[in-house]
Design an enzyme around this catalytic site. Structure first.
Site, PDB file in Angstrom:
ATOM      1  N   LYS A  27     -68.511  17.560  47.270  1.00 14.04           N
ATOM      2  CA  LYS A  27     -69.579  18.328  47.925  1.00 14.04           C
ATOM      3  C   LYS A  27     -69.023  19.469  48.760  1.00 14.04           C
ATOM      4  CE  LYS A  27     -73.300  14.956  47.889  1.00 14.04           C
ATOM      5  NZ  LYS A  27     -74.188  14.073  48.654  1.00 14.04           N
ATOM      6  N   LYS A  73     -77.115  13.719  33.836  1.00 16.25           N
ATOM      7  CA  LYS A  73     -78.088  12.782  34.389  1.00 16.25           C
ATOM      8  C   LYS A  73     -79.300  13.510  34.973  1.00 16.25           C
ATOM      9  CE  LYS A  73     -77.279  11.810  39.250  1.00 16.25           C
ATOM     10  NZ  LYS A  73     -77.661  10.839  40.234  1.00 16.25           N
ATOM     11  N   LYS A 131     -82.330  15.913  40.826  1.00 16.33           N
ATOM     12  CA  LYS A 131     -83.071  17.049  41.375  1.00 16.33           C
ATOM     13  C   LYS A 131     -82.159  18.257  41.574  1.00 16.33           C
ATOM     14  CE  LYS A 131     -82.732  15.158  46.030  1.00 16.33           C
ATOM     15  NZ  LYS A 131     -82.258  13.833  45.623  1.00 16.33           N
TER      16      LYS A 131
HETATM   17  P1  ADP Z   1     -80.591  13.039  42.767  1.00 12.08           P
HETATM   18  O1  ADP Z   1     -79.414  12.912  41.818  1.00 12.08           O
HETATM   19  O2  ADP Z   1     -81.829  13.476  42.093  1.00 12.08           O
HETATM   20  O3  ADP Z   1     -80.220  13.858  43.977  1.00 12.08           O
HETATM   21  P2  ADP Z   1     -80.182  10.818  44.497  1.00 12.08           P
HETATM   22  O4  ADP Z   1     -78.724  11.089  44.463  1.00 12.08           O
HETATM   23  O5  ADP Z   1     -80.934  11.094  45.747  1.00 12.08           O
HETATM   24  O6  ADP Z   1     -80.880  11.558  43.288  1.00 12.08           O
HETATM   25  O7  ADP Z   1     -80.383   9.305  44.032  1.00 12.08           O
HETATM   26  C1  ADP Z   1     -81.028   8.309  44.758  1.00 12.08           C
HETATM   27  C2  ADP Z   1     -80.903   7.014  44.005  1.00 12.08           C
HETATM   28  O8  ADP Z   1     -81.429   7.120  42.696  1.00 12.08           O
HETATM   29  C3  ADP Z   1     -79.453   6.556  43.828  1.00 12.08           C
HETATM   30  O9  ADP Z   1     -79.415   5.161  44.000  1.00 12.08           O
HETATM   31  C4  ADP Z   1     -79.116   6.910  42.421  1.00 12.08           C
HETATM   32  O10 ADP Z   1     -78.152   6.053  41.873  1.00 12.08           O
HETATM   33  C5  ADP Z   1     -80.459   6.787  41.714  1.00 12.08           C
HETATM   34  N1  ADP Z   1     -80.535   7.760  40.635  1.00 12.08           N
HETATM   35  C6  ADP Z   1     -80.608   9.096  40.778  1.00 12.08           C
HETATM   36  N2  ADP Z   1     -80.680   9.715  39.601  1.00 12.08           N
HETATM   37  C7  ADP Z   1     -80.633   8.741  38.655  1.00 12.08           C
HETATM   38  C8  ADP Z   1     -80.670   8.742  37.216  1.00 12.08           C
HETATM   39  N3  ADP Z   1     -80.747   9.867  36.533  1.00 12.08           N
HETATM   40  N4  ADP Z   1     -80.619   7.550  36.579  1.00 12.08           N
HETATM   41  C9  ADP Z   1     -80.542   6.403  37.279  1.00 12.08           C
HETATM   42  N5  ADP Z   1     -80.503   6.334  38.622  1.00 12.08           N
HETATM   43  C10 ADP Z   1     -80.545   7.486  39.319  1.00 12.08           C
HETATM   44 NA    NA Z   2     -77.606  13.338  44.142  1.00 12.60          NA
END
Ligand code: ADP
Ligand code: NA
Length: 330
Positions: free
Chosen positions: A114, A197, A200
């Site tokens: 990051k 994956k 957001k």
């Molecule tokens: P983003 O990647 O959208 O920023 P976060 O990092 O805030 O999402 O993820 C919050 C939770 O959701 C974490 O526990 C993460 O492992 C799960 N998560 C996020 N994206 C996925 C995905 N594409 N598939 C499965 N789990 C996910």
């Molecule tokens: Na994330």
């Protein structure tokens, strides 16, 4: 109760959770209520590291809590609260920071990734000490298990090291938490770019389904999902990642193995699979969206849930912090 205690947190970094969050994490929060003693937290202090506007942070914190209730986190069965309502999180963080080596913290790969992206000079110290705040979140509640995806494994290892180090140095104080590894099949990929994956931070138009999307938006996004030109439904994540993703989503929601769904689509095209997947997602998310909007339209009710959660969390957190303070000589 005698059930093992589970702790999990989610950052309020968007107005709506997405399908990846739901299938990869939040759905498990609901299920764990049957077998565990759950503490669930909207971690707004963690979200501060990405420098949101005050209005966004405030609105997203409330929207996150409302969605958690709407999707099945029962505020009677679980302790559900907002991190900054429990000042013990910040208090324990300082103690844990003094127990963490600078080099040890510098080796956290998420910080390296990051800070490399944002430019090391522009990264806050909060981003650097994020893992110690996460350790405090977990250790304050004498947590037995923490559901973690691959991305949080290293942070949980640090949490375990800190708990053991504290116990060795000051006397038995913390439960050393165990990881509860969430199956890789829970990983949902981007609908338009199925090699990455669903996230957001990398989302493009139609690539991510939000819990709060309208049914029409959800259907449109799933029906326009990128597939391939093979034309036969099979579960082959390497060669047909888009189709495999649809099978994973449909299988997760209907509680079936994605492989076992393949036979249902023999002789049918991708269209039928998309329609069924879209219908399944809408059937789960539409009522969650409606309930979320009801809660957001009733601020007094939401305040009540937040206040009661914070009160219940504080009883546990204050007890642990008092033990810590006594142990270290405060
Ligand atoms: P983003 O990647 O959208 O920023 P976060 O990092 O805030 O999402 O993820 C919050 C939770 O959701 C974490 O526990 C993460 O492992 C799960 N998560 C996020 N994206 C996925 C995905 N594409 N598939 C499965 N789990 C996910
Ligand atoms: Na994330």
């Amino acid at each position: 109760t005698a059930s093992p205690r589970v702790f999990s947190g989610i950052q309020p970094t968007s107005d709506s959770f997405h399908l990846g969050n739901y299938l990869g994490a939040l759905r498990h929060w609901v299920a764990l209520q049957q077998t565990h003693d759950p503490i669930y937290c909207v971690v707004n202090q963690h979200a501060l590291t990405v420098d949101p506007s005050p209005a966004d942070l405030h609105r997203r914190t409330r929207a996150s809590l409302a969605q958690l209730v709407a999707l099945g986190v029962d505020p009677d069965r679980s302790v559900l609260f907002v991190q900054s309502d429990v000042p013990e999180h910040a208090q324990l963080t300082w103690v844990l920071e003094c127990l963490t080596g600078f080099g040890e913290a510098s080796r956290m790969t998420q910080f390296k990734d990051k800070s490399a992206k944002g430019g090391a000079d522009r990264s806050s110290v909060g981003l650097f000490t994020y893992p110690m705040l996460m350790a405090a979140d977990i250790l304050l509640y004498q947590t037995h298990v923490v559901p973690v995806g691959e991305d949080q494994r290293q942070h949980l290892e640090l949490t375990r090291d800190l708990a053991a180090r504290f116990n060795a140095k000051y006397g038995e104080t913390f439960v050393v938490p165990e990881p509860h590894i969430v199956k890789e099949t829970g990983r949902i990929v981007d609908l338009q770019n199925p090699t990455g994956k669903m996230s957001k931070s990398t989302a493009t138009e139609n690539s991510l389904v939000n819990v709060l999307d309208t049914p029409k938006q959800m259907s449109k996004k799933i029906k326009s999902a990128m597939t391939d030109s093979i034309g036969v439904v099979s579960f082959d994540p390497d060669n047909q990642p888009g189709v495999a993703n649809l099978l994973t989503i449909l299988g997760s929601i209907t509680d079936r193995d994605p492989e076992s769904l393949v036979a249902d689509y023999a002789g049918k095209g991708y269209g039928a699979l998309k329609v069924d997947t879209a219908d399944a997602v809408v059937a789960v998310f539409e009522p969650i969206g409606n309930r979320t909007r009801e809660l957001l339209d009733d601020p007094a009710e939401l305040d009540k849930i937040m206040d009661r959660g914070a009160e219940r969390a504080r009883v546990i957190a204050a007890d642990t912090l008092a033990k810590v303070y006594r142990a270290i000589g405060f």
